[in-house]
Design an enzyme around this catalytic site. Structure first.
Site, PDB file in Angstrom:
ATOM      1  N   HIS A 226     -35.349 -40.277  84.399  1.00  0.00           N
ATOM      2  CA  HIS A 226     -34.070 -40.939  84.679  1.00  0.00           C
ATOM      3  C   HIS A 226     -33.557 -40.505  86.059  1.00  0.00           C
ATOM      4  O   HIS A 226     -33.038 -41.321  86.823  1.00  0.00           O
ATOM      5  CB  HIS A 226     -33.023 -40.544  83.645  1.00  0.00           C
ATOM      6  CG  HIS A 226     -33.332 -40.982  82.253  1.00  0.00           C
ATOM      7  ND1 HIS A 226     -33.689 -40.108  81.258  1.00  0.00           N
ATOM      8  CD2 HIS A 226     -33.345 -42.217  81.689  1.00  0.00           C
ATOM      9  CE1 HIS A 226     -33.879 -40.773  80.129  1.00  0.00           C
ATOM     10  NE2 HIS A 226     -33.703 -42.053  80.364  1.00  0.00           N
ATOM     11  N   ARG A 376     -37.956 -38.679  73.846  1.00  0.00           N
ATOM     12  CA  ARG A 376     -38.496 -38.357  72.517  1.00  0.00           C
ATOM     13  C   ARG A 376     -39.486 -37.188  72.559  1.00  0.00           C
ATOM     14  O   ARG A 376     -39.871 -36.688  71.506  1.00  0.00           O
ATOM     15  CB  ARG A 376     -39.168 -39.593  71.911  1.00  0.00           C
ATOM     16  CG  ARG A 376     -38.157 -40.678  71.551  1.00  0.00           C
ATOM     17  CD  ARG A 376     -38.775 -41.819  70.774  1.00  0.00           C
ATOM     18  NE  ARG A 376     -37.769 -42.662  70.182  1.00  0.00           N
ATOM     19  CZ  ARG A 376     -37.333 -43.827  70.684  1.00  0.00           C
ATOM     20  NH1 ARG A 376     -37.821 -44.282  71.826  1.00  0.00           N
ATOM     21  NH2 ARG A 376     -36.405 -44.523  70.068  1.00  0.00           N
TER      22      ARG A 376
END
Ligand code: PAF
Length: 469
Positions: A226, A376
């Site tokens: 990100h 995740r």
């Protein structure tokens, strides 16, 4: 010509000067250099790995363009540099011309450079001791050589660096170091808004000032992947917005919506470090008020691969992304190549529904062993984490076969399946060779394709992909 160079940090200039004298360098030249770095209006140099600057050395002005870095430990890239004429006025004309053509000045790097030359046949090695404003002392060892002699020049560079005791390699450019340092020192917490009304108010003001808006939609649990999107947005836009919203409509009934990580304070810190201006953090009720009925479907593409394993997933993604696009109305929106099918769905949606936003796709960011970063990954236990590198290994094995001439997609698919089958705890969901545009299984390899994998480790489902051709 190719520029072969390596930068070193934690350098003591006094000791280095003594070592340089011992290896027989001549008198140095000392001058101040001011580099004005620009980003182009038509492409983002932070993503392409190119660089363009106006360099001022005393009175003299130069334009320098550097091509993308070639892979390898030593930095090798093509370089074009030429003089522009002397004086402040000439520099001012060129800076103004660039601005008029839509080039944005990203930063100025100022340094005092002490340069030595050392003959190492057939090359001349330049050793520069740099005192860089805001960054400190560095050394650069540099050889200019014809492309075909680049490997030999890199070897010579390594020998000289060793002889001079230079050890701490700094792979980043002064520009990247400066931008990172400034982002750290100006760590002002971005403004956080939670309603569409507040968001619109804040952005109306930005638009009134004719500033460009870069947008990074996320579900939080932010990692370096990100952060790379935020950095790309920061380098090309005046104002950067990040949304943090765990979107319930893209989770299936048996998926991990409830346990999806929501470390909001840590996320705000990541945004602050990357110079984000505004965080939009709506509640599910703000995004989906009672009576909500409208959904976006990108038919066909949404139903295959990820869509087949996660029915309704892309309907939820397309719906929330279109809503966010209408709320933020950015000039550019940034997505990671790791979620290749998501990117394809969004590109199609933007094309079909005439959404005037540029979709920028940034490379997958990986751990040192190749595992693609994902929010995740934190669910994996130590054993699963060690085994999860199998995804990248499987993709690389198929990629290698492709580069060795294999042209049957079935063979590439099978080899990926075999690598996963031989990995403890790994349960294959799908291995696929996908035609990039139609997102159908590739019938042949005459056009660019995507090698894609989805694999479960216990409850955790990981995806990854590599582009071929
Ligand atoms: O990639 C994600 O994090 C999400 O799918 C997105 C694009 C933010 C939509 O919820």
């Amino acid at each position: 010509m190719a520029e072969i160079e390596q930068k070193f940090r934690e350098v003591n200039h006094v000791e280095l000067k003594a070592r340089l004298l011992a290896v027989g360098v001549g008198e140095p030249t000392v001058h101040e250099e001011i580099d004005h770095y620009f980003n182009a209006p038509d492409r983002d140099f932070a993503r392409t790995g190119e660089a363009f600057r106006l360099r001022r050395v005393g009175k003299q002005n130069y334009f320098t363009f550097k091509g993308p870095k070639q892979p390898g430990a030593v930095k090798i890239r093509s370089e074009l540099e030429f003089p522009l004429g002397e004086g402040d006025e000439v520099a001012g004309w060129h800076l103004e011309l660039l601005r008029l053509l839509g080039y944005r000045e990203v930063a100025q790097v100022r340094k005092i450079r002490t340069s030595y030359r050392l003959a190492r046949e057939p090359f001349e090695v330049h050793i520069c001791l740099d005192e860089v404003e805001e960054l400190g002392a560095f050394a650069e060892v540099e050889v200019l050589a014809p492309q075909e002699q680049a490997a030999k020049a890199a070897e010579v560079l390594g020998e000289v660096a060793e002889q001079l005791g230079l050890q701490q390699v700094e792979p980043r450019s002064y520009l990247s170091l400066l931008l990172a340092a400034r982002a750290q020192s100006h760590l002002s917490t971005p403004k956080v808004v939670t309603t569409v009304r507040e968001l619109r108010q804040a952005l109306d003001e930005v638009r009134r000032q004719h500033l460009t808006i870069g947008f990074v939609p996320t579900m939080g649990a932010l990692h370096e992947g990100h952060a790379s999107l935020m950095q790309a947005a920061r380098s090309r836009n005046d104002f950067v917005v990040v949304s943090i919203f765990v979107n319930p409509t893209q989770f299936g009934p048996n998926e991990d919506l409830a346990r999806y990580p929501r470390p909001f304070e840590a996320d705000v810190r990541v945004c602050a470090e990357r110079g984000v201006d505004l965080i939009f953090h709506p509640s599910p009720e703000e995004m989906y008020p009672p009576g909500f009925r409208t959904y976006v479907e990108v038919t066909g593409i949404q139903d295959r691969f990820e869509g087949a394993s996660r029915p309704g997933h892309f309907r939820g993604v397309a719906t929330v992304v279109l809503k966010l696009f209408h709320q933020v109305r950015p000039d550019r929106a940034y997505f990671g190549q790791k979620d290749a099918q998501q990117v394809r769905v969004i590109q199609q949606m933007v094309r079909d529904l005439d959404v005037p936003i540029e979709i920028v796709v940034c490379p997958t960011v990986r751990e040192a062993d190749g595992l693609a970063l994902s929010s995740r990954n934190r669910y994996l236990d130590a054993g699963q984490r060690a085994n999860s590198v199998a995804l990248f290994r499987a993709l690389q094995t198929a990629q290698k076969m492709y580069h060795q001439g294999e042209r049957d997609p079935e063979v590439l698919k099978r080899v990926m399946e075999q690598v996963i089958a031989g990995t403890d705890e790994a349960q294959l969901d799908y291995a696929a060779v996908i035609e990039v545009d139609s997102f159908e299984p590739a019938a042949d390899l005459s056009r660019p394709v995507l090698l894609a994998l989805a694999v479960r480790f216990g409850e955790t489902r990981l995806i990854d992909n590599l582009l071929l051709g």
